[in-house]
Design a protein around this motif. Sequence first.
Motif, PDB file in Angstrom:
ATOM      1  N   PHE A   1     -32.868 -22.512 -35.887  1.00 13.06           N
ATOM      2  CA  PHE A   1     -32.098 -23.762 -35.907  1.00 13.06           C
ATOM      3  C   PHE A   1     -32.984 -24.992 -35.669  1.00 13.06           C
TER       4      PHE A   1
ATOM      5  N   ALA B   1     -24.577 -22.956 -49.071  1.00 11.69           N
ATOM      6  CA  ALA B   1     -23.391 -23.125 -49.909  1.00 11.69           C
ATOM      7  C   ALA B   1     -23.585 -24.282 -50.887  1.00 11.69           C
TER       8      ALA B   1
ATOM      9  N   TYR C   1     -17.834 -22.818 -44.260  1.00 12.18           N
ATOM     10  CA  TYR C   1     -18.985 -22.073 -43.728  1.00 12.18           C
ATOM     11  C   TYR C   1     -19.405 -22.536 -42.328  1.00 12.18           C
TER      12      TYR C   1
ATOM     13  N   ILE D   1     -20.415 -13.027 -44.554  1.00 17.00           N
ATOM     14  CA  ILE D   1     -21.703 -13.061 -45.271  1.00 17.00           C
ATOM     15  C   ILE D   1     -22.843 -12.446 -44.459  1.00 17.00           C
TER      16      ILE D   1
ATOM     17  N   TYR E   1     -32.651 -16.775 -42.135  1.00 14.94           N
ATOM     18  CA  TYR E   1     -32.269 -17.576 -40.969  1.00 14.94           C
ATOM     19  C   TYR E   1     -32.955 -17.097 -39.688  1.00 14.94           C
TER      20      TYR E   1
ATOM     21  N   LEU F   1     -29.475 -22.615 -43.715  1.00 14.73           N
ATOM     22  CA  LEU F   1     -28.392 -21.915 -43.020  1.00 14.73           C
ATOM     23  C   LEU F   1     -27.153 -21.948 -43.927  1.00 14.73           C
ATOM     24  N   PRO F   2     -26.066 -21.256 -43.556  1.00 14.27           N
ATOM     25  CA  PRO F   2     -24.970 -21.042 -44.517  1.00 14.27           C
ATOM     26  C   PRO F   2     -24.388 -22.302 -45.163  1.00 14.27           C
ATOM     27  N   ILE F   3     -24.170 -23.376 -44.412  1.00 14.25           N
ATOM     28  CA  ILE F   3     -23.552 -24.556 -45.028  1.00 14.25           C
ATOM     29  C   ILE F   3     -24.484 -25.152 -46.083  1.00 14.25           C
TER      30      ILE F   3
END
Lengths: 545, 221
Positions: A225, A383, B170, B179, A345, A378-380
Amino acid sequence: MSNVRDRNESAWLLPADGKRVNHQLRQDMRRFDDIDEVDLLVVGCGAGGSTMLQRLARAGWKVVALDAGPFWDPAADWVSDEAGSHHLYWTEPRVISGSDPVPLGSNNSGRGVGGSMVHYAGYTPRFHPSDFETYTRDGVGADWPIDYPELKPYYEAMEEELPVAGEKWPWGDPHSYPYRPHPVGGNGEIFLRGADHLGLTAKVGPVAIVNGRFGNRAHCIYRGFCLQGCKVNAKASPLITHIPDALAHGAEVRANAMVTKIEIDERSGRATGVHYVRDGVPHFQRAAVVVIAGYSIETPRLLLNSACARFPDGLCNDFDQVGRYLMVQGAPQTAGRFDAEVRMYKAPPPEVSTEAFYETDPAKPYKRGFSIQTVSPLPITWAEHVAAQGHWGADLREYMSDYVHWSCLGALCEFLAQPDNRVTLSEQKDRHGLPVAHFSYSQCDNDAALMRAAQSVMEDILHAAGADEVITIDRFAHLVGGARMATDQEEGVVDAECRTFAVPNLYITDGSVLPTQGSANPALTIMAVAARAAERLISTSRRGN
Amino acid sequence: MSSATPPPARPWSGRFPGFDVLDQSSHWDPVTTGVVLARTGMAPDIRFFTPHEQGIATALCDQLLGQHDEPTPVPKVPLVNLIDSRLAEQQTDGWHYDDMPADGQAWRDTLSALDADARQQFDSGFAACSSQQQASLIQAVQDRGTDDWHGLRAKRVWSLWTRYACTAFYSHPSAWSEIGFSGPAYPRGYKNAGVDKLEPFEVHDARPSEDPLRGRRGVQR
């Protein structure tokens, strides 16, 4: 060079008890009154402003820094979460335009003490010697009024103070780093594997993340992070690398203080202090020297908003240079899909990079070049990659469920400085009633060619590592320029010492003074330029003169 | 849903059997835990959207994230409540294109435009359209690409919708479990980074060769 602790004790001033802030140091901080004429006032506590503050405080100057954002406590204010980190970004209103408008906010704009380095990835490469003379070498960009050897000792000093970990660096001016490279995670492993198959040199680092023991800074825990603010105090930002030492030497950091205007004495033409708003109340802080370090959007905006009778078109803008030559780097990201689980990640996003394509290649139709680094969305953010391919609904969900199988690389393409890529004032006002920045950006043909070339190399690396599919998203990264350094006032806003041509006691020491950007992340260079400006100021002036 | 309709195929579901990121929440720091668990509690009240806008936005966002035919009892991620909170608190990125209004107004304008398209084509408000009708209206916006749509550049509208909807979806722990993402990692960190390396609490993908793109191109799985 002297022992780093003798020059900058910040890491030893942090607590060793697991807390991330030395609260006593902040509580005991010296506090000036608005009517005190401080020797030097800094606007903005990011990479450049904090460096100035620490250097001048050490030299015994009475110094105060005002920052529009908070004085962060990493333990209490930051989270291990993407959506929950929105408060780290400068999200005051701004307008963007041009043929290639550049999104701001989370992409490139920081807030609070530590500045954008709170949420930068942590990559700290040096610029190459060629970056200081791109016009002479290639007929593009601009020459700096200083060359690489001028800056080298400040690079070395800063690499020790952050400190930087990485392999011996073979590109530009070859050099080594004070700390050995970090171990790599899945994404770094893929990059190294692909590069190896292609016979391409890639190296681990350089990252400003502690690897080993450095004062009371904790070792990295590889939680991934970095872009959400380092709760560990492992990744360097001025909040932990320069501010503690500045406080210990009598500096004041006044947070949540939004500077609205630089005041100029019409008779002498000198800066007398700054107007700022704190808790809704307007103030005026007197200062003998003013240093602006608000970065490439807010620094030009503040100059333009500081228009007065002597400077009707904006402070230091007699030659229409303020806000111009603002640069971003083209930052396409290419991802590859593997049946194995990469789980990118699980490690810091900055791991491995190559600068093999950094310099002008006479065989290519474009000038200058690009670097390639691991990025690990990271996921966002991931996306966004997937949605950019056009997927939505069930397709998007299915594609996203494949997240652990993807590896992602990012390029930094050297976009060229152009006069019309600039900040002006919008008709829109912010909550203080001040015009907001309007940032217009358009690419030139060389920029577009670099984007395509970088994508092609990233695809090659990922395919060589065994990827069966690759996807690319076009992005921008970083900001520099907007108040550039030049040899004369018709070509820029500040001289080689970061002093404005127009106002003798006004300096700018942030990324906006950089005339070119190379393909390097700018943080280290911004700090080195500020450290050099501080040393020049200390050696050439009597205090506050 | 009529009884004649077959249950929707949900190829994204069940790839990480037994993995629930919330099982790890006792290892998170308290500040992060507070932020993340708030998303699993009661959805925040609607403050920004009018009821009419809320209806259109709910149908739109559920379509964008494939939640419109989510079988009960799987709870949906309250996308519109999360987006509404950001707009009510002006928790935007701040910037806007010079030819677009700021994000809040852009949401209002584009929801209204989508509703107008629905009335023109299907003689019904967007929220009351069938799922197929909604999907075709949304697809039409995406298909306009860089062209104009109701006075705005369609590409920028598409980016606005997907950015907000994806960020909301998300950010939710149920999406992370879906996921295989391990979520917050402080103060524990990771000890086993590297290709095909797992932490003891992580779960391997049960269908590792199900590359969605490969499937689409007709390559044998």
